[in-house]
Design a protein around this motif. Structure first.
Motif, PDB file in Angstrom:
ATOM      1  N   GLU A 235       2.281 -13.951   3.742  1.00  0.00           N
ATOM      2  CA  GLU A 235       1.727 -14.129   5.080  1.00  0.00           C
ATOM      3  C   GLU A 235       0.298 -13.585   5.181  1.00  0.00           C
ATOM      4  O   GLU A 235      -0.480 -14.013   6.025  1.00  0.00           O
ATOM      5  CB  GLU A 235       2.626 -13.425   6.097  1.00  0.00           C
TER       6      GLU A 235
ATOM      7  N   TRP B 264       9.743  -4.213  16.737  1.00  0.00           N
ATOM      8  CA  TRP B 264      10.348  -5.371  16.082  1.00  0.00           C
ATOM      9  C   TRP B 264      11.855  -5.134  16.116  1.00  0.00           C
ATOM     10  O   TRP B 264      12.375  -4.301  15.369  1.00  0.00           O
ATOM     11  CB  TRP B 264       9.858  -5.511  14.649  1.00  0.00           C
TER      12      TRP B 264
ATOM     13  N   HIS C  41      10.047 -13.822  15.415  1.00  0.00           N
ATOM     14  CA  HIS C  41       9.579 -13.895  14.021  1.00  0.00           C
ATOM     15  C   HIS C  41      10.787 -14.131  13.120  1.00  0.00           C
ATOM     16  O   HIS C  41      11.881 -13.650  13.413  1.00  0.00           O
ATOM     17  CB  HIS C  41       8.984 -12.576  13.550  1.00  0.00           C
TER      18      HIS C  41
ATOM     19  N   HIS D  53      11.558 -13.237   9.040  1.00  0.00           N
ATOM     20  CA  HIS D  53      11.028 -12.555   7.860  1.00  0.00           C
ATOM     21  C   HIS D  53      12.008 -12.725   6.709  1.00  0.00           C
ATOM     22  O   HIS D  53      13.193 -12.427   6.853  1.00  0.00           O
ATOM     23  CB  HIS D  53      10.813 -11.064   8.142  1.00  0.00           C
TER      24      HIS D  53
ATOM     25  N   ALA E   3       6.887 -14.971   6.170  1.00  0.00           N
ATOM     26  CA  ALA E   3       7.196 -14.858   7.595  1.00  0.00           C
ATOM     27  C   ALA E   3       6.795 -16.129   8.323  1.00  0.00           C
ATOM     28  O   ALA E   3       5.869 -16.834   7.915  1.00  0.00           O
ATOM     29  CB  ALA E   3       6.475 -13.666   8.215  1.00  0.00           C
TER      30      ALA E   3
ATOM     31  N   ARG F 131       6.107 -16.940  12.409  1.00  0.00           N
ATOM     32  CA  ARG F 131       6.005 -16.348  13.747  1.00  0.00           C
ATOM     33  C   ARG F 131       5.684 -17.449  14.743  1.00  0.00           C
ATOM     34  O   ARG F 131       5.029 -18.438  14.402  1.00  0.00           O
ATOM     35  CB  ARG F 131       4.867 -15.320  13.797  1.00  0.00           C
TER      36      ARG F 131
ATOM     37  N   ASP G 143       3.312 -18.140  16.758  1.00  0.00           N
ATOM     38  CA  ASP G 143       1.937 -17.812  17.150  1.00  0.00           C
ATOM     39  C   ASP G 143       1.464 -18.634  18.353  1.00  0.00           C
ATOM     40  O   ASP G 143       0.676 -18.140  19.159  1.00  0.00           O
ATOM     41  CB  ASP G 143       0.982 -17.998  15.971  1.00  0.00           C
TER      42      ASP G 143
END
Length: 139
Positions: free
Chosen positions: A37, A65, A105, A107, A121, A123, A125
């Protein structure tokens, strides 16, 4: 390693971000660790991962998180987390807004010889940028 041991290592990785526990990075991140990432010029290994966590914890006040789902199979573990925090510094070209965000997210960690060797990852965004007001909401 068992699936449970691999999953435990992935879950412990969260302490690097949630608690700023850089000792976890030194203990569990392999020296040749690759964060897929991160930008190509970002250093790898334990120090590179710890530096990313320090940066994120500086950008986002009260950054957390929270693990929602997790599983492991073989040498890989997947965590689905919800990230929350309040933006207090520039992030991806967006000046500090003071806004609180909540973003999902995914992972994926590959574990070898008791340490994390790779990280990927995904996400949300776009959702993050909408929450910050940097991307218009859908009509």
């Amino acid at each position: 390693m068992t699936d449970d041991e691999v999953l435990d290592i992935a879950i412990q990785m969260g302490r690097i971000f949630n608690d700023g526990d850089e000792e976890v990075a030194r203990r569990l991140v392999a020296p040749d660790f690759v964060d897929h990432e991160a930008s190509p010029d970002h250093p790898g290994g334990p120090e590179g991962y710890a530096a990313t966590a320090r940066w994120m914890r500086g950008v986002w006040e009260d950054a957390t998180w929270s693990i929602v789902d997790s599983f492991a199979k073989g040498d890989k573990a997947m965590l689905r987390v919800i990230f929350t925090g309040r933006q207090v510094q520039d992030f991806m070209g967006v000046p500090a807004t003071g806004k609180r965000v909540e973003v999902q997210h995914l992972h994926l960690y590959r574990v070898a010889d008791g340490q994390v060797a790779e990280h990927w990852a995904v996400r949300d965004d776009l959702g993050l940028m909408r929450q910050l007001g940097a991307w218009p909401a859908r009509p």
